[in-house]
Design a protein around this motif. Structure first.
Motif, PDB file in Angstrom:
ATOM      1  N   LYS A  24     -14.340   7.601  -0.866  1.00 40.46           N
ATOM      2  CA  LYS A  24     -15.132   7.273  -2.063  1.00 40.46           C
ATOM      3  C   LYS A  24     -16.628   7.251  -1.727  1.00 40.46           C
ATOM      4  O   LYS A  24     -17.444   7.816  -2.464  1.00 40.46           O
ATOM      5  N   LEU A  36      -8.336   0.799  -4.761  1.00 36.97           N
ATOM      6  CA  LEU A  36      -8.437   1.967  -3.880  1.00 36.97           C
ATOM      7  C   LEU A  36      -7.066   2.528  -3.535  1.00 36.97           C
ATOM      8  O   LEU A  36      -6.963   3.642  -3.023  1.00 36.97           O
ATOM      9  N   GLY A  56      -6.525   1.465   2.725  1.00 39.06           N
ATOM     10  CA  GLY A  56      -7.621   1.249   1.780  1.00 39.06           C
ATOM     11  C   GLY A  56      -8.976   1.631   2.340  1.00 39.06           C
ATOM     12  O   GLY A  56      -9.835   2.140   1.610  1.00 39.06           O
ATOM     13  N   ALA A 109      -9.427   5.298   2.023  1.00 37.24           N
ATOM     14  CA  ALA A 109      -9.777   5.631   0.635  1.00 37.24           C
ATOM     15  C   ALA A 109     -11.219   5.241   0.323  1.00 37.24           C
ATOM     16  O   ALA A 109     -11.935   5.978  -0.371  1.00 37.24           O
ATOM     17  N   LEU A 110     -11.660   4.092   0.824  1.00 33.47           N
ATOM     18  CA  LEU A 110     -13.031   3.646   0.591  1.00 33.47           C
ATOM     19  C   LEU A 110     -14.030   4.599   1.248  1.00 33.47           C
ATOM     20  O   LEU A 110     -15.048   4.955   0.637  1.00 33.47           O
TER      21      LEU A 110
END
Length: 154
Positions: A148, A113, A141, A144-145
């Motif tokens: 996503k 990520l 992270g 970013a997750l």
């Protein structure tokens, strides 16, 4: 409901920090009711224990609740119950892929990520003592997750 499971070795440092940070960030973005977050370990050494004091210190420092988090071991049914299984290092990822069989869960390595980072695994602060670094990685992270998850599932 999107279900996310963080996995590390003992489930007292990295994965519970990821669980707490993602849960907090989902709430901040108004997605708390749409995303369920949990964590587990591949080992059974710490079952039932709260997160490590270093993890708790970082969460408190950043105003993030650890409420309801206690160590547990990964179970076979987790592969069916979770949409994303996020592994903290190569060993955890290999173990999850081996155990998953044909399960539908999306198994990914946390550091994927964060392609801009030189690190390819989340260092285990149980051994390094560097909980600040782990928090820095979890913070970036988990953003970013969430991006996503929003792009792929919501």
């Amino acid at each position: 409901m999107i279900n996310v499971l963080f996995v590390c070795l003992g489930n007292i440092c990295r994965s519970p920090m990821g669980e707490a940070v993602l849960r907090h960030k989902a709430q901040e973005r108004g997605l708390g009711a749409k995303i369920r977050v949990d964590s587990a370990g591949t080992g059974d050494w710490h079952i039932g224990n709260p997160p490590h004091e270093g993890t708790l210190k970082q969460l408190k420092l950043h105003g993030i609740s650890e409420q309801g988090i206690q160590a547990r071991q990964m179970k076979g049914h987790d592969f069916e119950a979770f949409d994303y299984i996020v592994c903290m290092d190569d060993s955890n990822e290999r173990n999850m892929r081996k155990l998953a069989g044909g399960a539908e869960a999306d198994i990914l390595k946390f550091m994927d990520l964060l392609p801009q980072e030189k690190l390819r695994e989340v260092p285990d602060p149980y051994f390094t003592g560097n909980f600040e670094e782990t928090y820095r990685l979890m913070d970036a992270g988990c953003n970013a997750l969430l991006d996503k998850i929003i792009e792929e599932k919501l």
